[in-house]
Design an enzyme around this catalytic site. Sequence first.
Site, PDB file in Angstrom:
ATOM      1  N   SER A 165       0.850  -1.184   0.000  1.00 27.78           N
ATOM      2  CA  SER A 165       0.000   0.000   0.000  1.00 27.78           C
ATOM      3  C   SER A 165       0.887   1.237   0.000  1.00 27.78           C
ATOM      4  O   SER A 165       2.104   1.130   0.063  1.00 27.78           O
ATOM      5  CB  SER A 165      -0.921   0.004   1.216  1.00 27.78           C
ATOM      6  OG  SER A 165      -0.147   0.254   2.373  1.00 27.78           O
ATOM      7  N   LYS A 166       0.212   2.371  -0.057  1.00 25.48           N
ATOM      8  CA  LYS A 166       0.936   3.640  -0.177  1.00 25.48           C
ATOM      9  C   LYS A 166       1.974   3.840   0.917  1.00 25.48           C
ATOM     10  O   LYS A 166       3.013   4.451   0.699  1.00 25.48           O
ATOM     11  CB  LYS A 166      -0.052   4.806  -0.125  1.00 25.48           C
ATOM     12  CG  LYS A 166      -0.513   5.214  -1.495  1.00 25.48           C
ATOM     13  CD  LYS A 166      -1.285   6.510  -1.420  1.00 25.48           C
ATOM     14  CE  LYS A 166      -2.036   6.735  -2.716  1.00 25.48           C
ATOM     15  NZ  LYS A 166      -3.226   7.537  -2.529  1.00 25.48           N
ATOM     16  N   ARG A 167       1.677   3.303   2.102  1.00 25.71           N
ATOM     17  CA  ARG A 167       2.638   3.572   3.169  1.00 25.71           C
ATOM     18  C   ARG A 167       3.960   2.826   2.948  1.00 25.71           C
ATOM     19  O   ARG A 167       4.937   3.070   3.625  1.00 25.71           O
ATOM     20  CB  ARG A 167       2.023   3.272   4.538  1.00 25.71           C
ATOM     21  CG  ARG A 167       1.897   1.833   4.868  1.00 25.71           C
ATOM     22  CD  ARG A 167       0.950   1.596   6.032  1.00 25.71           C
ATOM     23  NE  ARG A 167       0.389   0.285   5.895  1.00 25.71           N
ATOM     24  CZ  ARG A 167       1.020  -0.828   6.245  1.00 25.71           C
ATOM     25  NH1 ARG A 167       2.208  -0.746   6.802  1.00 25.71           N
ATOM     26  NH2 ARG A 167       0.481  -1.994   6.051  1.00 25.71           N
TER      27      ARG A 167
END
Length: 471
Positions: free
Chosen positions: A244-246
């Site tokens: 994911s983006k993190r």
Amino acid sequence: MTSSSTPRTRFAPSPSGYLHIGGARTALFNFLYARRHGGVFILRVEDTDRERSTDASIAAILESLAWLDIAWDEGPFFQSQRTAVYVAEAERLLREGRAYPCFCTTEELEAKRARALSEGRKPVYDGTCRDRVATPGDAAHPHTVRFRGPKDGETPIDDLVKGRVVFQNAELDDLIILRSDRTPTYNFCVVVDDAEMRVTHVLRGDDHLANTPRQILLYRALGYGLPAFGHVPLILGPDKARLSKRHGAMAVTAYRDLGFLPEGVVNYLARLGWSHGDQEIFTRDELVAAFTVEAIGKSAGVFDVEKMRWVNWSHQKALTPDALVRAARPHLAAAGLPVPGDDAWLAKALATLQERAQTLVELVESGRYYFTDDVVIDPAAAAKFLTPAAAEPLRSVRNACAALGGWTMEALTAAFDDVLAKHGLKLGKVAQPVRVAVTGGTASPGIFEVLEILGRERTVARLDAALARIS
Ligand code: GLU
């Protein structure tokens, strides 16, 4: 014309954002499979969800695929333009009794759902309208259309990646195929399209596995032949959670902007969840020749940006001078550096940096001093090497450079040898102050290469500036 044995694969993105790493890998696997078997690769944009689909996202997906050179043979098709096809097929199922109108309201369905959940049951549709006897006024009342699925038995999938997976039909809802506004739903459109587009192999992320038994039942009801299915494990972040983006950049184009080569990204993505012996580095032709669905791993690939950088470096150092010039040019501009008009000179300069950087951004950054005279001298390097003791040898180098007959590596080497002999110094003692003076730092390609590429005028000017700084 294609024969019935020609494989046909597709990539079917929903345009509600950029093309992310996982989607790009799905596209790549379908592309490679089609290329490997002389088949056809189709692009289908699944934009039936008008709320979430945007033109910007469609443009970003097409741009990303073009950058990766994942070229489709048919399409792009847009589901939003094919509503009439889906509605016609839904009406056929209605006529054949394989679908039925459902008059349950959203509120009623919500209440049933809540009750099922509170009683610890799976919230499947209870079939209120399934056996309802039709009345003449029905069509005038708002209703959805539901698929009449089998209530017993099981639906096995012989998945190309996961092997046999069996679903119990009793667990599967009577799926809504047309909403009350007569728009078709996702699973229904996918089935109608895959059948009509004669897709033979559906390779997609395993987040779609639960949809597959529902889709298989629809294929059967519609009288279509089944494609083969292969569900590819998702990509995980280094912490083993779904990527994911993190975990960093997700968009394919972000990697372009970070200076990755498309061939580096393609190679890395292909190896993320697929393997071919111990081989890590593949050209595109090698990927096409080696790709098999059987070699897709059963466990999820873990995204590792360090490995991606190494893979990229392997491709970057193999670029021809021309290809390196083409690839680096936009990154010079993006770094705010002037883009030299002389391609031969640029190729020579870039070649000295080629193996020393893992990405194009790093490569351009590491060679700033070639492209601008606005050289910022690292204060620590200056304190160490641009000292009063370095002034005399630097002045000798400066004068030798100014007087040099031909500006070649050989002539520069000979001139330095004279300076070293005159001052009784080793090369390092002279080369390092010169390096700091002309590049601003202590690490660069070979000093003679750098000076040759910079040319006499720029070299002498930078040595003068360093001498001025010392005194
Ligand atoms: N549109 C779906 C998605 O973007 C893919 C559907 C499929 O491959 O069957 O996740």
